[in-house]
Design a protein around this motif. Sequence first.
Motif, PDB file in Angstrom:
ATOM      1  N   VAL A  62       0.872  -1.171   0.000  1.00  0.00           N
ATOM      2  CA  VAL A  62       0.000   0.000   0.000  1.00  0.00           C
ATOM      3  C   VAL A  62       0.911   1.223   0.000  1.00  0.00           C
ATOM      4  O   VAL A  62       1.526   1.542   1.009  1.00  0.00           O
ATOM      5  CB  VAL A  62      -0.935  -0.011   1.228  1.00  0.00           C
ATOM      6  CG1 VAL A  62      -1.826   1.215   1.247  1.00  0.00           C
ATOM      7  CG2 VAL A  62      -1.778  -1.279   1.255  1.00  0.00           C
ATOM      8  N   ARG A  63       1.002   1.876  -1.151  1.00  0.00           N
ATOM      9  CA  ARG A  63       1.908   3.012  -1.299  1.00  0.00           C
ATOM     10  C   ARG A  63       1.192   4.354  -1.355  1.00  0.00           C
ATOM     11  O   ARG A  63       1.788   5.389  -1.091  1.00  0.00           O
ATOM     12  CB  ARG A  63       2.771   2.841  -2.533  1.00  0.00           C
ATOM     13  CG  ARG A  63       3.716   1.672  -2.435  1.00  0.00           C
ATOM     14  CD  ARG A  63       4.672   1.606  -3.613  1.00  0.00           C
ATOM     15  NE  ARG A  63       5.652   0.556  -3.437  1.00  0.00           N
ATOM     16  CZ  ARG A  63       6.782   0.683  -2.757  1.00  0.00           C
ATOM     17  NH1 ARG A  63       7.078   1.823  -2.177  1.00  0.00           N
ATOM     18  NH2 ARG A  63       7.619  -0.323  -2.644  1.00  0.00           N
ATOM     19  N   ALA A  64      -0.114   4.338  -1.708  1.00  0.00           N
ATOM     20  CA  ALA A  64      -0.861   5.591  -1.882  1.00  0.00           C
ATOM     21  C   ALA A  64      -2.339   5.331  -1.607  1.00  0.00           C
ATOM     22  O   ALA A  64      -2.802   4.195  -1.716  1.00  0.00           O
ATOM     23  CB  ALA A  64      -0.672   6.107  -3.303  1.00  0.00           C
ATOM     24  N   PRO A  65      -3.078   6.382  -1.272  1.00  0.00           N
ATOM     25  CA  PRO A  65      -4.523   6.213  -1.102  1.00  0.00           C
ATOM     26  C   PRO A  65      -5.141   5.565  -2.338  1.00  0.00           C
ATOM     27  O   PRO A  65      -4.772   5.869  -3.469  1.00  0.00           O
ATOM     28  CB  PRO A  65      -5.022   7.648  -0.908  1.00  0.00           C
ATOM     29  CG  PRO A  65      -3.854   8.360  -0.308  1.00  0.00           C
ATOM     30  CD  PRO A  65      -2.647   7.764  -0.992  1.00  0.00           C
ATOM     31  N   GLY A  92      -6.054   9.417   2.135  1.00  0.00           N
ATOM     32  CA  GLY A  92      -4.840   9.924   2.749  1.00  0.00           C
ATOM     33  C   GLY A  92      -5.116  11.143   3.596  1.00  0.00           C
ATOM     34  O   GLY A  92      -4.650  11.265   4.727  1.00  0.00           O
ATOM     35  N   GLU A  93      -5.906  12.057   3.062  1.00  0.00           N
ATOM     36  CA  GLU A  93      -6.221  13.301   3.767  1.00  0.00           C
ATOM     37  C   GLU A  93      -6.892  13.030   5.106  1.00  0.00           C
ATOM     38  O   GLU A  93      -6.567  13.657   6.109  1.00  0.00           O
ATOM     39  CB  GLU A  93      -7.141  14.164   2.903  1.00  0.00           C
ATOM     40  CG  GLU A  93      -7.562  15.465   3.569  1.00  0.00           C
ATOM     41  CD  GLU A  93      -8.535  16.277   2.733  1.00  0.00           C
ATOM     42  OE1 GLU A  93      -8.911  17.368   3.187  1.00  0.00           O
ATOM     43  OE2 GLU A  93      -8.923  15.827   1.635  1.00  0.00           O
ATOM     44  N   HIS A  94      -7.821  12.078   5.126  1.00  0.00           N
ATOM     45  CA  HIS A  94      -8.587  11.806   6.342  1.00  0.00           C
ATOM     46  C   HIS A  94      -8.080  10.583   7.094  1.00  0.00           C
ATOM     47  O   HIS A  94      -8.683  10.189   8.084  1.00  0.00           O
ATOM     48  CB  HIS A  94     -10.065  11.649   6.001  1.00  0.00           C
ATOM     49  CG  HIS A  94     -10.622  12.845   5.304  1.00  0.00           C
ATOM     50  ND1 HIS A  94     -10.773  14.076   5.923  1.00  0.00           N
ATOM     51  CD2 HIS A  94     -11.036  13.022   4.030  1.00  0.00           C
ATOM     52  CE1 HIS A  94     -11.264  14.942   5.065  1.00  0.00           C
ATOM     53  NE2 HIS A  94     -11.423  14.339   3.907  1.00  0.00           N
ATOM     54  N   LEU A 130      -3.188   4.971  10.255  1.00  0.00           N
ATOM     55  CA  LEU A 130      -4.536   5.431   9.970  1.00  0.00           C
ATOM     56  C   LEU A 130      -5.237   5.920  11.233  1.00  0.00           C
ATOM     57  O   LEU A 130      -4.956   5.450  12.336  1.00  0.00           O
ATOM     58  CB  LEU A 130      -5.355   4.313   9.318  1.00  0.00           C
ATOM     59  CG  LEU A 130      -4.864   3.854   7.950  1.00  0.00           C
ATOM     60  CD1 LEU A 130      -5.707   2.682   7.448  1.00  0.00           C
ATOM     61  CD2 LEU A 130      -4.864   4.994   6.945  1.00  0.00           C
ATOM     62  N   HIS A 131      -6.142   6.844  11.065  1.00  0.00           N
ATOM     63  CA  HIS A 131      -6.949   7.379  12.154  1.00  0.00           C
ATOM     64  C   HIS A 131      -8.195   6.531  12.394  1.00  0.00           C
ATOM     65  O   HIS A 131      -8.611   6.329  13.535  1.00  0.00           O
ATOM     66  CB  HIS A 131      -7.367   8.823  11.834  1.00  0.00           C
ATOM     67  CG  HIS A 131      -8.350   9.394  12.798  1.00  0.00           C
ATOM     68  ND1 HIS A 131      -8.028   9.682  14.106  1.00  0.00           N
ATOM     69  CD2 HIS A 131      -9.659   9.705  12.647  1.00  0.00           C
ATOM     70  CE1 HIS A 131      -9.102  10.165  14.724  1.00  0.00           C
ATOM     71  NE2 HIS A 131     -10.106  10.181  13.855  1.00  0.00           N
TER      72      HIS A 131
END
Length: 189
Positions: A62-65, A92-94, A130-131
Amino acid sequence: MLVPDLPLRTDRLVLRAFTADDLAALTAYRSRPEVTRYLYHEPYDDAAAAAAIERLRGRTEVRAPGDVLNLAMVLPATGELVGDVLLTWASGEHQQGEIGYVLHPDHTGRGYVTEAAREMLRLGFEGLGLHRIVGRLDARNSASARVLERLGMRREAHLRENEFVKGEWTDEVVYAMLGREWRARLTAD
């Protein structure tokens, strides 16, 4: 970015990359109507299974959203492929992710899915930072709901007839866990 050192090992499973040799085993469970009942796709025929294997073989990091980690769930004693598990980096942003899983019906009731999905939560929270991670399912899929509850995920939403799947309107249920809830569970254990 998450590039796991594969294979991963849990107490009773090996989580590894898919190979071309997994075609027959994947077809054995993904071709069954009872397995795909609550999934977006119909039971696999040979062509669909072959296309899936090609797609799954490339999902090892997993390299990018938008990227998906999809791993084969294997019994270490026999090498038998019993299912698959995934982690998607949704935003990615969230800092959002999603987990999912599919298991061969001959292996239900043994906790394999819970064990593999717990490893996906660990990778998402500890590996990607991750959130929040969600699990989404057809509201009729009570077995999958029990897995998410055993993982400590909270039921957050029941969306009425929000998707038209396989010729019918279906309800979707969303479960979630926050990174701080994951960390609190680790210190409580």
